[in-house]
Write a protein that holds these residues in place. Sequence first.
Motif, PDB file in Angstrom:
ATOM      1  N   TRP A 111       0.826  -1.099  -0.043  1.00  0.00           N
ATOM      2  CA  TRP A 111       0.039   0.065   0.161  1.00  0.00           C
ATOM      3  C   TRP A 111       0.822   1.469  -0.012  1.00  0.00           C
ATOM      4  N   VAL A 112       0.470   2.309  -0.809  1.00  0.00           N
ATOM      5  CA  VAL A 112       1.187   3.324  -0.817  1.00  0.00           C
ATOM      6  C   VAL A 112       0.111   4.759  -0.610  1.00  0.00           C
ATOM      7  N   GLU A 113       0.619   5.680   0.074  1.00  0.00           N
ATOM      8  CA  GLU A 113      -0.283   6.720   0.592  1.00  0.00           C
ATOM      9  C   GLU A 113       0.278   7.893  -0.200  1.00  0.00           C
ATOM     10  N   THR A 114      -0.794   8.550  -1.008  1.00  0.00           N
ATOM     11  CA  THR A 114      -0.611   9.797  -1.333  1.00  0.00           C
ATOM     12  C   THR A 114      -1.637  10.956  -0.898  1.00  0.00           C
ATOM     13  N   GLU A 115      -0.975  12.129  -0.663  1.00  0.00           N
ATOM     14  CA  GLU A 115      -1.756  13.187  -0.156  1.00  0.00           C
ATOM     15  C   GLU A 115      -1.687  14.345  -1.031  1.00  0.00           C
ATOM     16  N   GLU A 116      -2.893  14.857  -1.236  1.00  0.00           N
ATOM     17  CA  GLU A 116      -3.055  16.086  -1.830  1.00  0.00           C
ATOM     18  C   GLU A 116      -3.608  17.223  -0.886  1.00  0.00           C
ATOM     19  N   SER A 117      -3.345  18.546  -1.060  1.00  0.00           N
ATOM     20  CA  SER A 117      -3.854  19.372  -0.010  1.00  0.00           C
ATOM     21  C   SER A 117      -4.247  20.595  -0.804  1.00  0.00           C
ATOM     22  N   ARG A 118      -5.205  21.239  -0.365  1.00  0.00           N
ATOM     23  CA  ARG A 118      -5.579  22.835  -0.989  1.00  0.00           C
ATOM     24  C   ARG A 118      -6.054  23.486   0.401  1.00  0.00           C
ATOM     25  N   GLU A 119      -5.791  24.792   0.190  1.00  0.00           N
ATOM     26  CA  GLU A 119      -6.108  25.881   1.119  1.00  0.00           C
ATOM     27  C   GLU A 119      -6.852  27.080   0.709  1.00  0.00           C
ATOM     28  N   TYR A 120      -7.845  27.163   1.532  1.00  0.00           N
ATOM     29  CA  TYR A 120      -8.925  28.235   0.989  1.00  0.00           C
ATOM     30  C   TYR A 120      -9.498  28.981   2.189  1.00  0.00           C
ATOM     31  N   THR A 121     -10.115  29.989   1.908  1.00  0.00           N
ATOM     32  CA  THR A 121     -10.578  30.923   3.121  1.00  0.00           C
ATOM     33  C   THR A 121     -12.244  30.963   2.846  1.00  0.00           C
ATOM     34  N   GLU A 122     -12.732  30.697   4.161  1.00  0.00           N
ATOM     35  CA  GLU A 122     -14.363  30.393   4.246  1.00  0.00           C
ATOM     36  C   GLU A 122     -14.702  31.044   5.671  1.00  0.00           C
ATOM     37  N   ASP A 123     -15.673  32.066   5.471  1.00  0.00           N
ATOM     38  CA  ASP A 123     -16.142  32.598   6.911  1.00  0.00           C
ATOM     39  C   ASP A 123     -15.134  33.268   7.792  1.00  0.00           C
ATOM     40  N   GLY A 124     -13.898  33.738   6.964  1.00  0.00           N
ATOM     41  CA  GLY A 124     -12.965  34.507   7.797  1.00  0.00           C
ATOM     42  C   GLY A 124     -12.362  33.343   8.521  1.00  0.00           C
ATOM     43  N   GLN A 125     -12.140  32.409   8.245  1.00  0.00           N
ATOM     44  CA  GLN A 125     -11.394  31.006   8.578  1.00  0.00           C
ATOM     45  C   GLN A 125     -10.515  30.528   7.523  1.00  0.00           C
ATOM     46  N   VAL A 126      -9.330  30.042   7.913  1.00  0.00           N
ATOM     47  CA  VAL A 126      -8.298  29.445   6.831  1.00  0.00           C
ATOM     48  C   VAL A 126      -8.671  27.717   6.838  1.00  0.00           C
ATOM     49  N   LYS A 127      -9.153  27.238   5.822  1.00  0.00           N
ATOM     50  CA  LYS A 127      -9.345  25.782   5.779  1.00  0.00           C
ATOM     51  C   LYS A 127      -8.307  25.129   5.090  1.00  0.00           C
ATOM     52  N   THR A 128      -8.086  23.918   5.525  1.00  0.00           N
ATOM     53  CA  THR A 128      -7.052  23.117   4.533  1.00  0.00           C
ATOM     54  C   THR A 128      -7.732  21.752   4.245  1.00  0.00           C
ATOM     55  N   GLU A 129      -7.753  21.321   3.143  1.00  0.00           N
ATOM     56  CA  GLU A 129      -8.514  20.153   2.838  1.00  0.00           C
ATOM     57  C   GLU A 129      -7.454  19.080   2.278  1.00  0.00           C
ATOM     58  N   ARG A 130      -7.137  17.854   2.893  1.00  0.00           N
ATOM     59  CA  ARG A 130      -6.273  16.879   2.577  1.00  0.00           C
ATOM     60  C   ARG A 130      -7.092  15.815   2.143  1.00  0.00           C
ATOM     61  N   ARG A 131      -6.602  15.488   0.916  1.00  0.00           N
ATOM     62  CA  ARG A 131      -7.300  14.276   0.348  1.00  0.00           C
ATOM     63  C   ARG A 131      -6.135  13.090   0.509  1.00  0.00           C
ATOM     64  N   TYR A 132      -6.379  11.896   0.884  1.00  0.00           N
ATOM     65  CA  TYR A 132      -5.527  10.875   1.229  1.00  0.00           C
ATOM     66  C   TYR A 132      -6.034   9.571   0.275  1.00  0.00           C
ATOM     67  N   SER A 133      -4.950   9.251  -0.775  1.00  0.00           N
ATOM     68  CA  SER A 133      -5.411   8.105  -1.415  1.00  0.00           C
ATOM     69  C   SER A 133      -4.500   7.011  -1.584  1.00  0.00           C
ATOM     70  N   TYR A 134      -5.001   5.859  -1.429  1.00  0.00           N
ATOM     71  CA  TYR A 134      -4.363   4.768  -1.192  1.00  0.00           C
ATOM     72  C   TYR A 134      -4.357   3.746  -2.227  1.00  0.00           C
ATOM     73  N   ASN A 135      -3.133   3.441  -2.874  1.00  0.00           N
ATOM     74  CA  ASN A 135      -3.052   2.554  -4.111  1.00  0.00           C
ATOM     75  C   ASN A 135      -1.918   1.459  -3.633  1.00  0.00           C
ATOM     76  N   THR A 136      -1.990   0.276  -4.330  1.00  0.00           N
ATOM     77  CA  THR A 136      -1.131  -0.913  -4.217  1.00  0.00           C
ATOM     78  C   THR A 136       0.111  -0.813  -5.385  1.00  0.00           C
ATOM     79  N   GLU A 137       1.075  -0.846  -5.208  1.00  0.00           N
ATOM     80  CA  GLU A 137       2.215  -0.583  -6.052  1.00  0.00           C
ATOM     81  C   GLU A 137       3.359  -1.685  -5.600  1.00  0.00           C
ATOM     82  N   TRP A 138       4.178  -1.987  -6.619  1.00  0.00           N
ATOM     83  CA  TRP A 138       5.575  -2.654  -6.181  1.00  0.00           C
ATOM     84  C   TRP A 138       6.509  -1.604  -6.176  1.00  0.00           C
ATOM     85  N   ARG A 139       7.145  -1.821  -4.764  1.00  0.00           N
ATOM     86  CA  ARG A 139       8.135  -0.871  -4.321  1.00  0.00           C
ATOM     87  C   ARG A 139       9.575  -1.737  -3.790  1.00  0.00           C
TER      88      ARG A 139
END
Length: 351
Positions: free
Chosen positions: A124-152
Amino acid sequence: MAANYSSSSNRREHVKTTTEPQPGFLERLSETSGGMFVGLMTFLLSFYLIFTNEGRALKTATSLAEGLSLVVSPDSIHSVAPENEGRLVHIIGALRTSKLLSDPNYGVHLPAVKLRRHVEMYQWVETEESREYTEDGQVKTERRYSYNTEWRSEIVNSRNFDREIGHKNPSAMAVESFTATAPFVQIGRFFLSAGLIDKIDNFKPLSLSKLEDPHVDIIRRGDYFYHSENPKYPEVGDLRVSFSYAGLSGDDPDLGPAHVVTVIARQRGDQLVPYSTRSGDTLLLLHHGDFSAEPLAGGGPGLRAAHREERRGSWLAQLPGGKALTDRQEQRGVSAKRGEKTWSRGGSAWP
């Protein structure tokens, strides 16, 4: 806040969102000032490294010019000429080893300087992608974690995953990668020193088409041995093993002719060892292929190209302007020695 998604059995993902208050003016100013300071220090450090390396580059170029003026080519690689003892010699020939390299666990045997076993595990290999945005005067960070199987080829530590449940990897491989190296390597009568053997790194994949499955629980498919019940549909923890080799010794009907190299080193008895120049540098060069003496004598591709190739792979050449600096210093050093260069073969000077 988190949302979960699932698209297939070997690809999974989920999303996490964190919220922080928007930074104030002083906090933003502090971050900007810190970034500017780090950038300035990095800029100054790069200039310091380039200019303090000026002396080293000139020293290397001077050593190159000295080598061009002193190198000799023996009449034969099949005899050791006493008159060349301690001198910088230019040797061309096919590599030869005394024993086969082998991995009996997989039935692999071949005459070469190096044999490498490369092991990979399905994980299993984890990949993290994130984006930051402002909403209602607050800074929000959205992190998307994906899991794939690979030869390592290295262990992926699933304990560091954001979500290990359902994505757990084994903590070790039952079979490990390794590289076997021939203890003695020759060109004609001359033995290569350890430093020269280290430079034989032109690995080529080894075809396994003529080999059988070594064990009942190991399956060969293409150029891999699989530790798997079904190589077409591997499971986490399954292994696959491939082989490569460098420096073929002797002609082989399947692998081709013996590997030919050009070596420039000091003759010490029947050994080829590092040569110490007057400037305190060391010359110990191995070039894959046949670089004849004639272009070398004329300042051609032999010694100069081999030396340039090694230096351009150094950290200096990776810096902005580093390649131009190494070329300029090389030309300066060779020009300083121009007019002193002689070429000899078997100890006698060439015109």
